[in-house]
Design a protein around this motif. Structure first.
Motif, PDB file in Angstrom:
ATOM      1  N   ILE A  32       0.822  -1.213   0.000  1.00 44.68           N
ATOM      2  CA  ILE A  32       0.000   0.000   0.000  1.00 44.68           C
ATOM      3  C   ILE A  32       0.859   1.268   0.000  1.00 44.68           C
ATOM      4  N   GLN A  33       2.138   1.112   0.310  1.00 47.08           N
ATOM      5  CA  GLN A  33       3.051   2.258   0.290  1.00 47.08           C
ATOM      6  C   GLN A  33       3.717   2.427  -1.077  1.00 47.08           C
ATOM      7  N   THR A  34       3.520   1.428  -1.940  1.00 45.38           N
ATOM      8  CA  THR A  34       4.109   1.475  -3.281  1.00 45.38           C
ATOM      9  C   THR A  34       3.179   2.223  -4.229  1.00 45.38           C
ATOM     10  N   THR A  35       3.712   3.118  -5.014  1.00 44.78           N
ATOM     11  CA  THR A  35       2.888   3.894  -5.935  1.00 44.78           C
ATOM     12  C   THR A  35       2.425   3.059  -7.112  1.00 44.78           C
ATOM     13  N   LYS A  36       1.430   3.557  -7.843  1.00 43.05           N
ATOM     14  CA  LYS A  36       0.890   2.848  -9.003  1.00 43.05           C
ATOM     15  C   LYS A  36       1.922   2.697 -10.117  1.00 43.05           C
ATOM     16  N   ASP A  37       2.947   3.489 -10.082  1.00 41.38           N
ATOM     17  CA  ASP A  37       3.993   3.411 -11.108  1.00 41.38           C
ATOM     18  C   ASP A  37       4.881   2.183 -10.915  1.00 41.38           C
ATOM     19  N   HIS A  38       4.686   1.491  -9.832  1.00 50.24           N
ATOM     20  CA  HIS A  38       5.518   0.315  -9.542  1.00 50.24           C
ATOM     21  C   HIS A  38       4.649  -0.940  -9.449  1.00 50.24           C
ATOM     22  N   THR A  39       3.864  -1.163 -10.483  1.00 55.11           N
ATOM     23  CA  THR A  39       2.933  -2.297 -10.491  1.00 55.11           C
ATOM     24  C   THR A  39       3.649  -3.649 -10.414  1.00 55.11           C
ATOM     25  N   LYS A  40       4.840  -3.741 -11.002  1.00 57.79           N
ATOM     26  CA  LYS A  40       5.590  -4.991 -10.946  1.00 57.79           C
ATOM     27  C   LYS A  40       5.994  -5.310  -9.514  1.00 57.79           C
ATOM     28  N   THR A  41       6.360  -4.267  -8.792  1.00 63.11           N
ATOM     29  CA  THR A  41       6.752  -4.453  -7.392  1.00 63.11           C
ATOM     30  C   THR A  41       5.563  -4.925  -6.568  1.00 63.11           C
ATOM     31  N   VAL A  42       4.404  -4.287  -6.772  1.00 61.82           N
ATOM     32  CA  VAL A  42       3.197  -4.670  -6.049  1.00 61.82           C
ATOM     33  C   VAL A  42       2.809  -6.107  -6.375  1.00 61.82           C
ATOM     34  N   SER A  43       2.895  -6.464  -7.658  1.00 61.67           N
ATOM     35  CA  SER A  43       2.554  -7.821  -8.081  1.00 61.67           C
ATOM     36  C   SER A  43       3.468  -8.849  -7.424  1.00 61.67           C
ATOM     37  N   SER A  44       4.750  -8.524  -7.343  1.00 62.07           N
ATOM     38  CA  SER A  44       5.708  -9.431  -6.713  1.00 62.07           C
ATOM     39  C   SER A  44       5.413  -9.590  -5.223  1.00 62.07           C
ATOM     40  N   LEU A  45       5.109  -8.476  -4.570  1.00 61.53           N
ATOM     41  CA  LEU A  45       4.784  -8.525  -3.144  1.00 61.53           C
ATOM     42  C   LEU A  45       3.490  -9.319  -2.906  1.00 61.53           C
ATOM     43  N   SER A  46       2.532  -9.134  -3.812  1.00 58.75           N
ATOM     44  CA  SER A  46       1.263  -9.868  -3.710  1.00 58.75           C
ATOM     45  C   SER A  46       1.493 -11.367  -3.840  1.00 58.75           C
ATOM     46  N   ASP A  47       2.350 -11.744  -4.763  1.00 61.73           N
ATOM     47  CA  ASP A  47       2.665 -13.166  -4.950  1.00 61.73           C
ATOM     48  C   ASP A  47       3.314 -13.743  -3.696  1.00 61.73           C
ATOM     49  N   GLN A  48       4.182 -12.953  -3.074  1.00 62.98           N
ATOM     50  CA  GLN A  48       4.821 -13.410  -1.840  1.00 62.98           C
ATOM     51  C   GLN A  48       3.794 -13.585  -0.723  1.00 62.98           C
ATOM     52  N   ALA A  49       2.849 -12.653  -0.661  1.00 65.49           N
ATOM     53  CA  ALA A  49       1.803 -12.728   0.353  1.00 65.49           C
ATOM     54  C   ALA A  49       0.907 -13.940   0.110  1.00 65.49           C
ATOM     55  N   LEU A  50       0.599 -14.210  -1.151  1.00 68.98           N
ATOM     56  CA  LEU A  50      -0.232 -15.370  -1.502  1.00 68.98           C
ATOM     57  C   LEU A  50       0.486 -16.675  -1.160  1.00 68.98           C
ATOM     58  N   ALA A  51       1.789 -16.697  -1.381  1.00 72.19           N
ATOM     59  CA  ALA A  51       2.578 -17.886  -1.047  1.00 72.19           C
ATOM     60  C   ALA A  51       2.578 -18.108   0.466  1.00 72.19           C
ATOM     61  N   SER A  52       2.688 -17.015   1.204  1.00 67.25           N
ATOM     62  CA  SER A  52       2.655 -17.090   2.670  1.00 67.25           C
ATOM     63  C   SER A  52       1.300 -17.577   3.147  1.00 67.25           C
ATOM     64  N   ALA A  53       0.237 -17.073   2.535  1.00 68.86           N
ATOM     65  CA  ALA A  53      -1.120 -17.494   2.912  1.00 68.86           C
ATOM     66  C   ALA A  53      -1.326 -18.980   2.628  1.00 68.86           C
ATOM     67  N   ALA A  54      -0.732 -19.458   1.533  1.00 70.91           N
ATOM     68  CA  ALA A  54      -0.838 -20.886   1.197  1.00 70.91           C
ATOM     69  C   ALA A  54      -0.142 -21.731   2.259  1.00 70.91           C
ATOM     70  N   LYS A  55       0.986 -21.238   2.749  1.00 73.01           N
ATOM     71  CA  LYS A  55       1.697 -21.936   3.824  1.00 73.01           C
ATOM     72  C   LYS A  55       0.865 -21.944   5.100  1.00 73.01           C
ATOM     73  N   ARG A  56       0.187 -20.822   5.344  1.00 76.93           N
ATOM     74  CA  ARG A  56      -0.693 -20.764   6.521  1.00 76.93           C
ATOM     75  C   ARG A  56      -1.783 -21.821   6.429  1.00 76.93           C
ATOM     76  N   GLU A  57      -2.309 -22.008   5.244  1.00 74.77           N
ATOM     77  CA  GLU A  57      -3.343 -23.036   5.048  1.00 74.77           C
ATOM     78  C   GLU A  57      -2.823 -24.412   5.434  1.00 74.77           C
ATOM     79  N   GLU A  58      -1.604 -24.698   5.037  1.00 76.90           N
ATOM     80  CA  GLU A  58      -1.003 -25.997   5.339  1.00 76.90           C
ATOM     81  C   GLU A  58      -0.839 -26.192   6.845  1.00 76.90           C
ATOM     82  N   HIS A  59      -0.334 -25.162   7.507  1.00 81.03           N
ATOM     83  CA  HIS A  59      -0.104 -25.273   8.950  1.00 81.03           C
ATOM     84  C   HIS A  59      -1.411 -25.265   9.731  1.00 81.03           C
TER      85      HIS A  59
END
Length: 222
Positions: free
Chosen positions: A70-97
């Motif tokens: 949320i601190q990343t500007t719209k001009d850095h969509t690739k950065t946001v997408s990468s962070l989102s993927d990391q968050a999704l991966a973390s959430a998937a791990k949470r599901e497993e645990h």
């Protein structure tokens, strides 16, 4: 800001259940059987506390990633997408645990049937009354955990939907606000159920101690 944490008393309720034995019973009494079964319940919940720490670790990680997004500007969509993927991966791990945690509780429940049956065979009136109260408190604790688990599952799903939406280039403020409101509402329910579970855990501890005292009193009479 999203509040994800749930603070629950994990595993403490059944720890040390085998520290007291009736003296002079002669053979394996129903109370002994009940204690043995409760010890097995405790053993089955051994991974419960460990999973709590792991889940909280992933929650913290996702909160940090979300803050960066949320601190990343719209001009850095690739950065946001990468962070989102990391968050999704973390959430998937949470599901497993979370599943591992649930499996631990389910295994404990299987041993509970022996606890209940043994309590029903106790003849001593005073001891039987406390045994029945202990059984009831265990049942309430299990039911409370099941509800907590369901609410946490729902909240986790809402997190995943939020992370996915943050990858959208055209995500508007109102849509984000709506999704955040849904997530916060979900975790509010999680915290509510977590509080109930803690109360039932405390109640079980109290009944357990009362059972110990009753058993000790009867053992001294023999």
């Amino acid at each position: 800001m999203r509040q994800m944490k749930r603070s629950i008393k994990a595993g403490a309720a059944l720890a040390g259940i085998c520290t007291l034995l009736l003296v002079g019973c002669g053979g394996q009494s129903p109370f002994d059987d009940m204690q043995n079964a409760m010890t097995k319940m405790s053993e089955k919940e051994a991974s419960f506390e460990k999973e709590q720490g792991t889940l909280q670790s992933y929650e913290k990680k996702e909160q940090q990633l979300y803050t960066k997004m949320i601190q990343t500007t719209k001009d850095h969509t690739k950065t946001v997408s990468s962070l989102s993927d990391q968050a999704l991966a973390s959430a998937a791990k949470r599901e497993e645990h979370l599943k591992t945690e649930k499996d631990s509780m389910d295994q404990s429940k299987k041993e509970f049937q022996s606890v209940k049956e043994s309590a029903g065979r106790i003849k001593n009136a005073a001891l039987k009354d406390q045994a029945v109260q202990t059984v009831k408190s265990i049942e309430k604790r299990y039911a409370s955990y099941d509800q907590l688990y369901r609410e946490y599952q729902k909240a986790l799903k809402q997190d995943q939907l939020l992370y996915q939406s943050l990858k959208k280039k055209d995500l508007g403020y109102e849509e984000l606000k709506s999704k955040l409101k849904t997530v916060n509402r979900s975790y509010s329910k999680v915290r509510k159920e977590s509080k109930k579970f803690n109360q039932y855990t405390d109640q079980l501890n109290e009944n357990k101690q009362a059972l110990y005292k009753a058993a000790d009193k009867e053992a001294k009479k023999s």
